[in-house]
Design a protein around this motif. Structure first.
Motif, PDB file in Angstrom:
ATOM      1  N   PRO A 113       1.003  -1.606  -0.114  1.00  0.00           N
ATOM      2  CA  PRO A 113       0.352  -0.024   0.296  1.00  0.00           C
ATOM      3  C   PRO A 113       0.835   0.612  -0.203  1.00  0.00           C
ATOM      4  O   PRO A 113       2.003   1.650   0.775  1.00  0.00           O
ATOM      5  CB  PRO A 113      -0.883  -0.613   0.838  1.00  0.00           C
ATOM      6  CG  PRO A 113       0.120  -1.177   1.945  1.00  0.00           C
ATOM      7  CD  PRO A 113       0.655  -1.926   0.890  1.00  0.00           C
ATOM      8  N   VAL A 114       0.700   1.949  -1.239  1.00  0.00           N
ATOM      9  CA  VAL A 114       1.002   3.313  -0.373  1.00  0.00           C
ATOM     10  C   VAL A 114       0.410   4.390  -1.215  1.00  0.00           C
ATOM     11  O   VAL A 114      -0.693   4.247  -1.845  1.00  0.00           O
ATOM     12  CB  VAL A 114       2.136   3.654  -2.081  1.00  0.00           C
ATOM     13  CG1 VAL A 114       2.837   4.845  -2.283  1.00  0.00           C
ATOM     14  CG2 VAL A 114       2.784   2.214  -2.076  1.00  0.00           C
ATOM     15  N   VAL A 115       0.299   5.905  -0.703  1.00  0.00           N
ATOM     16  CA  VAL A 115      -0.245   7.228  -0.370  1.00  0.00           C
ATOM     17  C   VAL A 115       0.860   8.075  -0.947  1.00  0.00           C
ATOM     18  O   VAL A 115       1.168   8.071   0.117  1.00  0.00           O
ATOM     19  CB  VAL A 115      -0.762   7.082   1.710  1.00  0.00           C
ATOM     20  CG1 VAL A 115      -1.861   8.397   1.303  1.00  0.00           C
ATOM     21  CG2 VAL A 115      -1.663   5.827   1.642  1.00  0.00           C
ATOM     22  N   LEU A 116       0.086   8.900  -1.974  1.00  0.00           N
ATOM     23  CA  LEU A 116       0.645  10.117  -1.935  1.00  0.00           C
ATOM     24  C   LEU A 116      -0.186  11.035  -1.283  1.00  0.00           C
ATOM     25  O   LEU A 116      -1.221  11.365  -0.725  1.00  0.00           O
ATOM     26  CB  LEU A 116      -0.234  10.001  -3.632  1.00  0.00           C
ATOM     27  CG  LEU A 116       0.909  11.801  -4.773  1.00  0.00           C
ATOM     28  CD1 LEU A 116       2.185  11.455  -4.369  1.00  0.00           C
ATOM     29  CD2 LEU A 116       0.193  11.907  -5.284  1.00  0.00           C
ATOM     30  N   THR A 117       0.833  12.131  -0.534  1.00  0.00           N
ATOM     31  CA  THR A 117       0.290  12.731   0.121  1.00  0.00           C
ATOM     32  C   THR A 117       0.857  14.591  -0.346  1.00  0.00           C
ATOM     33  O   THR A 117       1.625  13.943  -1.003  1.00  0.00           O
ATOM     34  CB  THR A 117       0.311  13.029   1.734  1.00  0.00           C
ATOM     35  OG1 THR A 117      -0.044  13.727   1.910  1.00  0.00           O
ATOM     36  CG2 THR A 117       2.492  12.372   1.678  1.00  0.00           C
ATOM     37  N   THR A 118       0.098  15.393   0.251  1.00  0.00           N
ATOM     38  CA  THR A 118       1.096  16.811  -0.139  1.00  0.00           C
ATOM     39  C   THR A 118       1.955  16.930   0.521  1.00  0.00           C
ATOM     40  O   THR A 118       2.674  16.981  -0.511  1.00  0.00           O
ATOM     41  CB  THR A 118      -0.545  17.626  -0.584  1.00  0.00           C
ATOM     42  OG1 THR A 118      -1.539  17.615   0.784  1.00  0.00           O
ATOM     43  CG2 THR A 118      -1.911  17.162  -0.886  1.00  0.00           C
ATOM     44  N   VAL A 119       1.727  17.042   1.429  1.00  0.00           N
ATOM     45  CA  VAL A 119       2.933  16.588   2.256  1.00  0.00           C
ATOM     46  C   VAL A 119       3.077  16.036   3.798  1.00  0.00           C
ATOM     47  O   VAL A 119       2.446  15.793   3.614  1.00  0.00           O
ATOM     48  CB  VAL A 119       3.257  18.478   3.008  1.00  0.00           C
ATOM     49  CG1 VAL A 119       3.185  19.682   1.449  1.00  0.00           C
ATOM     50  CG2 VAL A 119       1.877  19.119   3.614  1.00  0.00           C
ATOM     51  N   LEU A 120       4.366  16.513   4.661  1.00  0.00           N
ATOM     52  CA  LEU A 120       4.416  15.172   5.514  1.00  0.00           C
ATOM     53  C   LEU A 120       5.404  16.436   6.739  1.00  0.00           C
ATOM     54  O   LEU A 120       5.681  17.264   6.234  1.00  0.00           O
ATOM     55  CB  LEU A 120       5.008  14.490   5.489  1.00  0.00           C
ATOM     56  CG  LEU A 120       4.703  13.158   4.188  1.00  0.00           C
ATOM     57  CD1 LEU A 120       5.739  12.116   3.613  1.00  0.00           C
ATOM     58  CD2 LEU A 120       3.529  12.091   5.087  1.00  0.00           C
ATOM     59  N   PRO A 121       4.703  15.800   7.786  1.00  0.00           N
ATOM     60  CA  PRO A 121       5.987  16.835   9.069  1.00  0.00           C
ATOM     61  C   PRO A 121       7.468  16.639   8.355  1.00  0.00           C
ATOM     62  O   PRO A 121       8.065  15.789   7.581  1.00  0.00           O
ATOM     63  CB  PRO A 121       5.640  15.618   9.903  1.00  0.00           C
ATOM     64  CG  PRO A 121       4.271  14.836   9.894  1.00  0.00           C
ATOM     65  CD  PRO A 121       4.187  14.543   8.002  1.00  0.00           C
ATOM     66  N   SER A 157       5.361  12.202  -0.101  1.00  0.00           N
ATOM     67  CA  SER A 157       4.734  13.597  -0.397  1.00  0.00           C
ATOM     68  C   SER A 157       5.479  14.263  -2.008  1.00  0.00           C
ATOM     69  O   SER A 157       6.440  13.760  -1.787  1.00  0.00           O
ATOM     70  CB  SER A 157       5.393  14.496   0.928  1.00  0.00           C
ATOM     71  OG  SER A 157       5.682  16.141  -0.037  1.00  0.00           O
ATOM     72  N   VAL A 158       4.212  14.543  -2.833  1.00  0.00           N
ATOM     73  CA  VAL A 158       3.928  14.978  -3.827  1.00  0.00           C
ATOM     74  C   VAL A 158       4.902  16.501  -4.111  1.00  0.00           C
ATOM     75  O   VAL A 158       5.139  16.864  -4.313  1.00  0.00           O
ATOM     76  CB  VAL A 158       2.901  15.090  -4.449  1.00  0.00           C
ATOM     77  CG1 VAL A 158       1.788  16.226  -3.675  1.00  0.00           C
ATOM     78  CG2 VAL A 158       3.296  15.812  -6.008  1.00  0.00           C
ATOM     79  N   GLN A 159       4.494  16.450  -2.666  1.00  0.00           N
ATOM     80  CA  GLN A 159       5.784  18.632  -2.724  1.00  0.00           C
ATOM     81  C   GLN A 159       6.754  18.893  -1.747  1.00  0.00           C
ATOM     82  O   GLN A 159       7.094  19.280  -1.320  1.00  0.00           O
ATOM     83  CB  GLN A 159       4.729  18.937  -1.559  1.00  0.00           C
ATOM     84  CG  GLN A 159       3.496  19.590  -2.603  1.00  0.00           C
ATOM     85  CD  GLN A 159       2.358  20.639  -1.835  1.00  0.00           C
ATOM     86  OE1 GLN A 159       2.348  21.364  -0.979  1.00  0.00           O
ATOM     87  NE2 GLN A 159       0.877  20.390  -1.524  1.00  0.00           N
ATOM     88  N   MET A 160       7.986  17.278  -2.156  1.00  0.00           N
ATOM     89  CA  MET A 160       9.221  17.416  -0.955  1.00  0.00           C
ATOM     90  C   MET A 160       9.624  17.917  -2.058  1.00  0.00           C
ATOM     91  O   MET A 160       9.982  18.539  -3.167  1.00  0.00           O
ATOM     92  CB  MET A 160       9.540  16.107  -1.482  1.00  0.00           C
ATOM     93  CG  MET A 160       9.268  15.161  -2.715  1.00  0.00           C
ATOM     94  SD  MET A 160      10.300  13.623  -3.018  1.00  0.00           S
ATOM     95  CE  MET A 160      11.646  14.447  -4.125  1.00  0.00           C
ATOM     96  N   PRO A 161      11.043  18.940  -1.372  1.00  0.00           N
ATOM     97  CA  PRO A 161      12.089  19.398  -2.295  1.00  0.00           C
ATOM     98  C   PRO A 161      12.370  18.497  -3.254  1.00  0.00           C
ATOM     99  O   PRO A 161      12.676  17.627  -3.394  1.00  0.00           O
ATOM    100  CB  PRO A 161      12.761  19.394  -0.950  1.00  0.00           C
ATOM    101  CG  PRO A 161      12.476  19.648  -0.023  1.00  0.00           C
ATOM    102  CD  PRO A 161      11.252  17.986  -0.158  1.00  0.00           C
TER     103      PRO A 161
END
Length: 328
Positions: free
Chosen positions: A99-107, A123-127
């Protein structure tokens, strides 16, 4: 142990402006003209070490449309640039049961987390690490597959050549997006009884602008700022095609969103165009579903036109181009 709020890429800056405020941490090493998918070399050949030894250096390229070829390219761009808190399940071609979840940001702006049960949050918004965001995300995903559960993937340098998202994902990377009002989904139940965690989560949640998907068109999102609301819609066509279609609508007086939505400009992001409409603050997002459906129909008809732009449409296109803001 507590966590710091991730640096958002999607905040609106300046007295209700729709221009995202750049994060304080660098997120991109790419250069070049947005909208061109032609790779652009940035580092070449080899470098010489301190003792004269020739060391091979990874060659970086710039890819203007990193999500091109994915089934919902516009949604990938929207989650990368415009949406504060959202998730979407991902299916892997070679690991169908993982299972993989794409998320906008992470802590802490982490690129990826691996939950104790083995779920991967990417995180799709990773640097960004290079000029090819698809390769960056794929490299993080590969690292996450090797990480033991309960750990994370941290920041790293330029990735070695390897597969891109288009190579790793099943279903052509199609996204079924869920927008969240908070970042509470970062934590699993039972929640840790830690004041530092609670305070950090509250701080992260306070930075979220209310955002709602408008289902009349893919990758269209209503968001509310202090003085007004906006509707931002990432168009799936190549940037030049989208701009020509918008110019036809503008010349015909058909670019408004219903009776109250005023076109104000567009973002250029990852080779696609995201037009923006200013809206009154009070109406609910659902009230714009039919106006957006009508606009989407007019836009599709304009895209289908094959004749060259006439003089009025060319003037309209020049005016629209002057109201663009490049995000990437």
């Amino acid at each position: 142990m507590g966590f710091a709020a991730a640096t958002p890429r999607w905040r609106l800056g300046g007295r209700g402006s729709s221009a995202p405020r750049r994060p304080s941490t660098p997120h991109s090493g790419g250069t070049g003209v947005v909208g061109s998918s032609r790779p652009r070399c940035r580092q070449r050949g080899v470098v010489v070490g301190k003792r004269g030894r020739r060391e091979k250096k990874t060659r970086d390229v710039f890819v203007g449309r990193p999500f091109e070829g994915l089934a919902t390219e516009a949604e990938w761009v929207a989650l990368r640039e415009l949406v504060p808190a959202a998730t979407a399940p991902l299916a892997l071609a070679d690991h169908p049961d993982r299972p993989v979840v794409l998320t906008t940001v992470l802590p802490m702006a982490l690129p990826a987390l691996v939950k104790p049960d083995g779920r991967i949050f990417l995180s799709v918004q990773m640097p960004a690490r290079s000029g090819d965001l698809s390769r960056d995300l794929a490299a993080v995903l590969e690292d996450a597959l090797r990480v033991e559960p309960g750990n994370y993937v941290g920041a790293a340098g330029l990735p070695e050549p390897g597969p891109r998202l288009q190579d790793l994902l099943a279903d052509d990377g199609r996204l079924d997006v869920t927008v969240h009002a908070t970042f509470d989904y970062w934590l699993d139940d039972p929640r840790p009884d830690d004041p530092e965690v609670s305070a950090s989560l509250e701080q992260a949640n306070s930075s979220i602008l209310p955002t709602v998907a408008v289902p009349s068109a893919p990758a269209a999102y209503w968001c509310q700022v202090t003085e007004k609301a906006h509707l931002r819609w990432v168009l799936p066509e190549p940037e030049d095609t989208a701009l020509d279609a918008l110019a036809r609508l503008q010349a015909a007086g058909d670019l408004a969103l219903g009776s109250t939505g005023r076109y104000v400009g567009a973002f250029r992001a990852h080779g696609l165009l995201a037009p923006v409409w200013d809206l009154p603050r009070d109406p609910e997002p659902a009230e714009y579903e039919q106006p957006l459906a009508d606009l989407a129909k007019r836009y599709a008809d304009a895209v289908a036109v094959t004749e060259p732009l006439n003089a009025a449409e060319r003037r309209a296109r020049d005016g629209l181009r002057g109201r663009q803001l490049t995000l990437r």
